[in-house]
Scaffold this motif. Structure first.
Motif, mmCIF file in Angstrom:
data_model
loop_
_atom_site.group_PDB
_atom_site.id
_atom_site.type_symbol
_atom_site.label_atom_id
_atom_site.label_comp_id
_atom_site.label_asym_id
_atom_site.label_seq_id
_atom_site.Cartn_x
_atom_site.Cartn_y
_atom_site.Cartn_z
ATOM 1 N N MET A 1 8.792 -13.892 0.890
ATOM 2 C CA MET A 1 7.882 -14.040 2.019
ATOM 3 C C MET A 1 6.676 -14.856 1.569
ATOM 4 S SD MET A 1 6.304 -10.950 4.188
ATOM 5 C CE MET A 1 5.064 -11.208 5.346
ATOM 6 N N ARG A 2 6.313 -15.805 2.327
ATOM 7 C CA ARG A 2 5.190 -16.659 1.940
ATOM 8 C C ARG A 2 3.853 -16.009 2.285
ATOM 9 N NH1 ARG A 2 4.078 -21.376 6.084
ATOM 10 N NH2 ARG A 2 3.469 -19.998 7.732
ATOM 11 N N ASN A 3 2.830 -16.415 1.591
ATOM 12 C CA ASN A 3 1.495 -15.879 1.784
ATOM 13 C C ASN A 3 0.920 -16.427 3.084
ATOM 14 O OD1 ASN A 3 -1.159 -15.118 1.690
ATOM 15 N ND2 ASN A 3 -1.496 -15.785 -0.397
ATOM 16 N N LEU A 4 0.565 -15.534 3.994
ATOM 17 C CA LEU A 4 0.033 -15.944 5.296
ATOM 18 C C LEU A 4 -1.481 -15.853 5.370
ATOM 19 C CD1 LEU A 4 2.640 -14.184 7.604
ATOM 20 C CD2 LEU A 4 2.598 -16.572 6.891
ATOM 21 N N ASP A 5 -2.147 -15.560 4.232
ATOM 22 C CA ASP A 5 -3.597 -15.400 4.219
ATOM 23 C C ASP A 5 -4.051 -14.417 5.295
ATOM 24 O OD1 ASP A 5 -4.032 -17.126 2.079
ATOM 25 O OD2 ASP A 5 -4.091 -18.868 3.388
ATOM 26 N N ARG A 6 -3.400 -13.255 5.317
ATOM 27 C CA ARG A 6 -3.721 -12.214 6.290
ATOM 28 C C ARG A 6 -3.936 -10.897 5.575
ATOM 29 N NH1 ARG A 6 -0.389 -12.291 11.691
ATOM 30 N NH2 ARG A 6 -1.664 -10.466 11.749
ATOM 31 N N TYR A 7 -4.727 -10.046 6.179
ATOM 32 C CA TYR A 7 -4.859 -8.686 5.679
ATOM 33 C C TYR A 7 -3.587 -7.928 6.029
ATOM 34 C CZ TYR A 7 -9.836 -9.442 5.007
ATOM 35 O OH TYR A 7 -11.051 -9.907 4.590
ATOM 36 N N LEU A 8 -3.091 -7.147 5.082
ATOM 37 C CA LEU A 8 -1.916 -6.324 5.330
ATOM 38 C C LEU A 8 -2.295 -4.899 5.697
ATOM 39 C CD1 LEU A 8 0.321 -7.600 2.419
ATOM 40 C CD2 LEU A 8 0.262 -8.367 4.805
ATOM 41 N N SER A 9 -3.479 -4.486 5.273
ATOM 42 C CA SER A 9 -3.954 -3.156 5.632
ATOM 43 C C SER A 9 -5.476 -3.124 5.569
ATOM 44 C CB SER A 9 -3.368 -2.093 4.701
ATOM 45 O OG SER A 9 -3.864 -2.270 3.398
ATOM 46 N N ILE A 10 -6.030 -2.197 6.320
ATOM 47 C CA ILE A 10 -7.473 -1.982 6.338
ATOM 48 C C ILE A 10 -7.698 -0.481 6.228
ATOM 49 C CG2 ILE A 10 -9.588 -2.151 7.717
ATOM 50 C CD1 ILE A 10 -8.279 -4.608 9.081
ATOM 51 N N ALA A 11 -8.502 -0.082 5.262
ATOM 52 C CA ALA A 11 -8.828 1.338 5.073
ATOM 53 C C ALA A 11 -10.318 1.519 5.318
ATOM 54 C CB ALA A 11 -8.451 1.795 3.669
ATOM 55 N N GLU A 12 -10.640 2.166 6.399
ATOM 56 C CA GLU A 12 -12.031 2.383 6.773
ATOM 57 C C GLU A 12 -12.449 3.785 6.359
ATOM 58 O OE1 GLU A 12 -14.559 1.773 10.739
ATOM 59 O OE2 GLU A 12 -12.939 3.197 10.955
ATOM 60 N N GLU A 13 -13.649 3.896 5.815
ATOM 61 C CA GLU A 13 -14.216 5.193 5.480
ATOM 62 C C GLU A 13 -15.460 5.394 6.333
ATOM 63 O OE1 GLU A 13 -12.847 5.545 0.835
ATOM 64 O OE2 GLU A 13 -14.932 5.092 1.265
ATOM 65 N N VAL A 53 -3.857 0.314 9.705
ATOM 66 C CA VAL A 53 -5.264 0.691 9.697
ATOM 67 C C VAL A 53 -5.346 2.200 9.514
ATOM 68 C CG1 VAL A 53 -7.421 0.745 10.999
ATOM 69 C CG2 VAL A 53 -5.874 -1.208 11.232
ATOM 70 N N THR A 54 -6.121 2.633 8.511
ATOM 71 C CA THR A 54 -6.344 4.057 8.302
ATOM 72 C C THR A 54 -7.837 4.335 8.306
ATOM 73 O OG1 THR A 54 -6.343 3.788 5.896
ATOM 74 C CG2 THR A 54 -4.244 4.368 6.924
ATOM 75 N N HIS A 55 -8.186 5.528 8.680
ATOM 76 C CA HIS A 55 -9.585 5.965 8.723
ATOM 77 C C HIS A 55 -9.680 7.265 7.949
ATOM 78 C CE1 HIS A 55 -10.249 3.159 12.042
ATOM 79 N NE2 HIS A 55 -9.092 3.578 12.477
ATOM 80 N N THR A 56 -10.641 7.356 7.065
ATOM 81 C CA THR A 56 -10.911 8.580 6.334
ATOM 82 C C THR A 56 -12.325 9.013 6.643
ATOM 83 O OG1 THR A 56 -9.433 7.887 4.547
ATOM 84 C CG2 THR A 56 -11.008 9.637 4.045
ATOM 85 N N ILE A 57 -12.478 10.253 7.024
ATOM 86 C CA ILE A 57 -13.802 10.790 7.318
ATOM 87 C C ILE A 57 -14.347 11.406 6.044
ATOM 88 C CG2 ILE A 57 -15.096 12.419 8.697
ATOM 89 C CD1 ILE A 57 -13.560 11.478 10.971
ATOM 90 N N LEU A 58 -15.450 10.855 5.543
ATOM 91 C CA LEU A 58 -16.112 11.388 4.361
ATOM 92 C C LEU A 58 -17.155 12.399 4.797
ATOM 93 C CD1 LEU A 58 -16.674 8.015 2.496
ATOM 94 C CD2 LEU A 58 -14.749 9.586 2.274
ATOM 95 N N GLY A 59 -17.534 13.253 3.879
ATOM 96 C CA GLY A 59 -18.517 14.270 4.208
ATOM 97 C C GLY A 59 -17.843 15.602 4.438
ATOM 98 N N GLN A 60 -16.527 15.620 4.301
ATOM 99 C CA GLN A 60 -15.759 16.841 4.427
ATOM 100 C C GLN A 60 -15.513 17.409 3.047
ATOM 101 O OE1 GLN A 60 -12.343 16.335 7.222
ATOM 102 N NE2 GLN A 60 -12.750 14.212 6.779
ATOM 103 N N ASP A 61 -15.129 18.689 2.992
ATOM 104 C CA ASP A 61 -14.709 19.220 1.707
ATOM 105 C C ASP A 61 -13.370 18.591 1.353
ATOM 106 O OD1 ASP A 61 -12.643 20.633 3.030
ATOM 107 O OD2 ASP A 61 -13.887 22.400 3.232
ATOM 108 N N GLN A 62 -12.954 18.720 0.132
ATOM 109 C CA GLN A 62 -11.743 18.054 -0.344
ATOM 110 C C GLN A 62 -10.498 18.501 0.402
ATOM 111 O OE1 GLN A 62 -13.206 15.496 -1.524
ATOM 112 N NE2 GLN A 62 -11.728 15.308 -3.140
ATOM 113 N N GLU A 63 -10.494 19.692 0.982
ATOM 114 C CA GLU A 63 -9.325 20.167 1.711
ATOM 115 C C GLU A 63 -9.009 19.271 2.895
ATOM 116 O OE1 GLU A 63 -8.141 24.007 4.422
ATOM 117 O OE2 GLU A 63 -9.397 24.317 2.671
ATOM 118 N N HIS A 64 -10.063 18.712 3.504
ATOM 119 C CA HIS A 64 -9.860 17.877 4.690
ATOM 120 C C HIS A 64 -9.966 16.384 4.392
ATOM 121 C CE1 HIS A 64 -11.141 21.751 6.477
ATOM 122 N NE2 HIS A 64 -10.166 21.453 7.285
ATOM 123 N N ALA A 65 -10.649 15.994 3.362
ATOM 124 C CA ALA A 65 -10.917 14.582 3.106
ATOM 125 C C ALA A 65 -9.614 13.814 2.952
ATOM 126 C CB ALA A 65 -11.762 14.413 1.842
#
Length: 71
Positions: A1-13, A53-65
């Motif tokens: 597969m050729r490089n398309l200069d695109r993001y493959l994933s975005i991880a938002e915190e 695209v994934t979202h992680t909510i910070l500020g939680q205890d490790q059980e939920h983070a």
């Protein structure tokens, strides 16, 4: 597969002050956040499908983070 200069994933915190909330209240915040992003995030709707695209909510205890992505 050729490089398309695109993001493959975005991880938002997202940093939230969840101090003083019970575990049930934290779960509810995570759920509501996920629904709000799915319903109203123009940027995410613009790039999905095609980019994970994934979202992680910070500020939680490790059980939920990272345990619940808002997507």
């Amino acid at each position: 597969m050729r490089n398309l200069d695109r993001y493959l994933s975005i991880a938002e915190e997202v940093q939230l002050d969840l101090e003083g909330l019970s575990q049930d209240e934290v779960k509810r915040v995570v759920t509501v956040f996920g629904r709000a992003v799915a319903a109203a995030c123009t940027v995410e709707r613009t790039i999905v499908p095609g980019v994970e695209v994934t979202h992680t909510i910070l500020g939680q205890d490790q059980e939920h983070a990272g345990g619940e992505d808002a997507r």
